[in-house]
Write an enzyme that holds these catalytic residues in place. Structure first.
Site, short mmCIF file in Angstrom:
data_model
loop_
_atom_site.label_atom_id
_atom_site.label_comp_id
_atom_site.label_asym_id
_atom_site.label_seq_id
_atom_site.Cartn_x
_atom_site.Cartn_y
_atom_site.Cartn_z
N ASP A 95 -19.42 -8.58 -13.34
CA ASP A 95 -18.06 -8.40 -13.85
C ASP A 95 -17.96 -6.99 -14.44
N SER A 121 -1.98 3.09 -6.05
CA SER A 121 -0.91 2.39 -5.34
C SER A 121 0.35 3.24 -5.33
N ALA A 122 1.17 3.04 -4.30
CA ALA A 122 2.47 3.70 -4.24
C ALA A 122 3.37 3.26 -5.38
N TYR A 162 0.81 -3.62 -14.42
CA TYR A 162 -0.08 -3.38 -13.28
C TYR A 162 0.02 -1.91 -12.85
N LYS A 198 -2.77 1.45 -12.93
CA LYS A 198 -3.12 2.34 -11.81
C LYS A 198 -2.95 3.80 -12.24
N PHE A 208 0.21 2.30 0.44
CA PHE A 208 1.54 1.72 0.60
C PHE A 208 1.36 0.21 0.76
N ASN A 209 1.92 -0.45 1.78
CA ASN A 209 1.83 -1.92 1.80
C ASN A 209 0.80 -2.41 2.83
N ASN A 258 4.15 -11.52 -1.81
CA ASN A 258 4.33 -10.42 -0.87
C ASN A 258 4.85 -10.93 0.47
N ARG A 267 9.83 -0.85 3.79
CA ARG A 267 8.52 -0.48 3.23
C ARG A 267 7.64 0.11 4.32
N ASP A 280 13.03 -4.39 -7.41
CA ASP A 280 12.80 -3.89 -6.05
C ASP A 280 13.57 -2.59 -5.81
P1 NAD Z 1 -8.30 -8.55 -3.97
O1 NAD Z 1 -7.90 -9.38 -5.13
O2 NAD Z 1 -8.43 -9.20 -2.66
O3 NAD Z 1 -9.67 -7.79 -4.29
C1 NAD Z 1 -10.04 -7.41 -5.60
C2 NAD Z 1 -11.46 -7.91 -5.85
O4 NAD Z 1 -11.83 -7.57 -7.18
C3 NAD Z 1 -11.59 -9.43 -5.71
O5 NAD Z 1 -12.62 -9.75 -4.81
C4 NAD Z 1 -11.90 -9.90 -7.13
O6 NAD Z 1 -12.75 -11.03 -7.15
C5 NAD Z 1 -12.55 -8.67 -7.73
N1 NAD Z 1 -12.46 -8.61 -9.19
C6 NAD Z 1 -11.39 -8.91 -9.97
N2 NAD Z 1 -11.71 -8.75 -11.27
C7 NAD Z 1 -13.00 -8.34 -11.31
C8 NAD Z 1 -13.90 -8.04 -12.36
N3 NAD Z 1 -13.54 -8.13 -13.65
N4 NAD Z 1 -15.16 -7.67 -12.05
C9 NAD Z 1 -15.56 -7.59 -10.76
N5 NAD Z 1 -14.76 -7.88 -9.72
C10 NAD Z 1 -13.49 -8.25 -9.99
O7 NAD Z 1 -7.26 -7.32 -3.89
P2 NAD Z 1 -7.05 -6.24 -2.75
O8 NAD Z 1 -5.72 -6.48 -2.15
O9 NAD Z 1 -8.22 -6.15 -1.88
O10 NAD Z 1 -6.91 -4.93 -3.64
C11 NAD Z 1 -8.01 -4.08 -3.89
C12 NAD Z 1 -7.56 -2.95 -4.80
O11 NAD Z 1 -6.50 -2.24 -4.19
C13 NAD Z 1 -7.04 -3.42 -6.16
O12 NAD Z 1 -7.49 -2.50 -7.15
C14 NAD Z 1 -5.54 -3.35 -5.99
O13 NAD Z 1 -4.89 -3.15 -7.22
C15 NAD Z 1 -5.39 -2.14 -5.08
N6 NAD Z 1 -4.14 -2.17 -4.29
C16 NAD Z 1 -3.86 -3.28 -3.53
C17 NAD Z 1 -2.67 -3.30 -2.81
C18 NAD Z 1 -2.32 -4.51 -1.97
O14 NAD Z 1 -1.17 -4.65 -1.60
N7 NAD Z 1 -3.25 -5.39 -1.64
C19 NAD Z 1 -1.78 -2.23 -2.88
C20 NAD Z 1 -2.12 -1.12 -3.65
C21 NAD Z 1 -3.31 -1.10 -4.37
C1 UD1 Z 2 4.82 -5.19 -4.19
C2 UD1 Z 2 4.49 -4.75 -5.60
C3 UD1 Z 2 3.72 -3.46 -5.55
C4 UD1 Z 2 2.47 -3.60 -4.68
C5 UD1 Z 2 2.93 -4.05 -3.28
C6 UD1 Z 2 1.79 -4.25 -2.32
C7 UD1 Z 2 6.38 -5.60 -6.92
C8 UD1 Z 2 7.59 -5.23 -7.70
N1 UD1 Z 2 5.73 -4.56 -6.33
O1 UD1 Z 2 5.64 -4.21 -3.60
O2 UD1 Z 2 3.32 -3.08 -6.85
O3 UD1 Z 2 1.79 -2.36 -4.59
O4 UD1 Z 2 3.64 -5.29 -3.42
O5 UD1 Z 2 0.98 -5.32 -2.73
O6 UD1 Z 2 5.99 -6.74 -6.82
N2 UD1 Z 2 10.48 -9.65 0.38
C9 UD1 Z 2 11.37 -10.65 0.74
N3 UD1 Z 2 10.96 -11.96 0.59
C10 UD1 Z 2 9.74 -12.29 0.10
C11 UD1 Z 2 8.85 -11.26 -0.27
C12 UD1 Z 2 9.26 -9.95 -0.12
O7 UD1 Z 2 12.48 -10.38 1.17
O8 UD1 Z 2 9.44 -13.49 -0.02
C13 UD1 Z 2 10.89 -8.23 0.56
C14 UD1 Z 2 10.95 -7.42 -0.72
O9 UD1 Z 2 12.20 -7.52 -1.32
C15 UD1 Z 2 10.62 -6.01 -0.21
C16 UD1 Z 2 9.68 -6.27 0.96
O10 UD1 Z 2 9.90 -7.63 1.36
O11 UD1 Z 2 11.77 -5.39 0.28
C17 UD1 Z 2 8.21 -6.10 0.62
O12 UD1 Z 2 7.90 -6.88 -0.53
P1 UD1 Z 2 6.41 -7.04 -1.08
O13 UD1 Z 2 5.51 -7.44 0.02
O14 UD1 Z 2 6.46 -7.91 -2.29
O15 UD1 Z 2 5.96 -5.56 -1.47
P2 UD1 Z 2 6.67 -4.48 -2.45
O16 UD1 Z 2 7.89 -5.01 -3.04
O17 UD1 Z 2 6.76 -3.20 -1.71
#
Ligand code: NAD
Ligand code: UD1
Length: 337
Positions: free
Chosen positions: A59, A125-126, A149, A153, A178-179, A199, A231, A295
């Protein structure tokens, strides 16, 4: 070849990065507390690559647990994915988010400093751009966060930048994703959301497999191609490859760089839904709802810097993203077990 510690390596993006790192010839060590992932992911990585990474169930909030990893291994660079990532939850439980994403990360940076490992790739993150003044978004745009959150970042970016100012021998890559969507072609690793997804694509996947009834489209009155939010969706394998390029760059350059990882193309909610219908071969029901608070209308990356600095750009298109997401969903109806 370098020895790379991947924190959060059993998670969604981390597991894809492990695969690409191994395939690029690097040695991978995974640190994860399994809060949001399963240990069996390591077997899946082994099935794809033929190599099972060395694993520490640790951890980042426990500094001694991180120290043990550095004591036992000579780490060249860290890719830091570990953390919490749900925006809504961060508003409800800010201390939990600051404790993991800030205190936990500081522990990691302290230990890196102690062991003279000064090369890090950080998952930003974006979201740090808040509501951008225009699109495409460039790395030099103003930053501004709207939830805890996002603040964690941005604070990590600032902490790592300050660290590089204090000691210019650090190499820091701040990657603004981005996404990320989609899954590995094998269908062995992918995204497993906790509970009902927030999402878009994980939600659509559950409509497609019948677990959820219909997609709620959050608003169709934005100033976009069809009124729904736009997005920059990026395939997780492209994103993972961006990390290989970033870590290779960091291993040979000092200082801090902020780099967008996106495709540079925006798709609307309805365009993604229709691409998913094509992938799963059925019509997917949806209802138009009010806008979701917080949003923005449009968000997509300027990808020039990633191309120039890292020689990296995304290759998968939206159909590939939906196809691989659907393949993973079909193969893992109850998540990764
Ligand atoms: P995820 O939750 O699948 O992966 C994160 C991992 O971190 C998990 O396996 C979790 O078990 C581990 N973790 C959480 N707390 C911990 C701790 N205290 N010690 C050790 N491990 C721990 O998420 P992801 O989607 O793979 O995202 C990875 C990174 O990218 C994150 O930092 C997230 O904020 C960033 N990010 C994700 C997105 C997205 O849309 N998925 C977008 C932008 C940035
Ligand atoms: C969200 C997070 C952002 C994160 C990103 C990727 C918020 C405010 N922002 O962004 O911090 O980096 O996810 O993990 O939560 N939508 C629908 N119906 C749904 C879900 C989404 O219409 O059930 C639409 C949303 O309005 C948006 C698009 O789909 O226009 C994408 O949404 P989402 O996947 O949640 O990503 P972000 O909003 O870009």
């Amino acid at each position: 070849m370098a020895k790379i510690l991947v924190t959060g390596g059993t998670g969604y993006i981390g597991s894809h990065a492990c695969v690409e790192l191994i395939q690029a010839g690097h040695e991978v060590i995974v640190l994860d507390n399994l809060y949001n992932s399963k240990e069996v992911v390591l077997d899946r990585i082994a099935e794809i690559t033929g190599v099972k990474p060395k694993f520490y169930r640790a951890d980042i909030r426990e500094i001694e647990e991180i120290r043990q990893v550095f004591q036992e291994n000579k780490i060249d660079a860290v890719i830091h994915f570990a953390g919490l990532k749900a925006v809504g939850e961060s508003v409800a439980q800010p201390l939990m988010y600051y404790e993991t994403n800030i205190s936990g990360s500081i522990n990691l940076y302290e230990i890196m400093k102690e062991y003279g490992c000064k090369t890090i790739v950080f998952s930003s993150s974006a979201t740090v751009y808040g509501a951008p003044k225009s699109v495409p978004i460039r790395e030099d745009f103003e930053v501004h966060t709207t939830n805890p959150y996002g603040s964690t970042k941005l604070m990590n970016e600032m902490i790592l930048e300050d660290l590089t100012v204090s000691d210019p021998s650090w190499s820091v890559m701040l990657l603004r994703y981005f996404n990320p969507i989609g899954a590995h072609e094998s269908g062995l690793i992918g995204e497993v959301p906790n509970g009902i997804p927030n999402n878009l694509v994980p939600y659509i996947a559950r409509v497609a497999n019948g677990t959820l009834e219909y997609l709620r489209v959050w608003g169709n009155d934005y100033d976009t191609i069809d009124g729904t939010g736009v997005r920059d969706y990026i395939h997780v394998v492209d994103l993972a490859k961006g990390h290989i390029a970033a870590v290779d760059y960091a291993l040979t350059h000092k200082g801090t760089e902020k780099v967008n990882l996106g495709t540079g193309k925006g798709y609307s909610v309805l365009q993604v839904l229709h691409a998913y219908e094509k992938a799963c071969g059925k019509e997917l029901p949806y209802k138009i709802m009010d806008r979701r608070p917080g949003d923005i209308a449009e968000c997509y990356a300027d990808t020039q810097k990633a191309k120039e600095l890292l020689g990296w750009s995304a290759v998968y298109n939206i159909d590939d993203m939906c196809r691989t997401s659907w393949n993973f969903t079909l193969k893992n109806p109850d998540g990764i077990k």
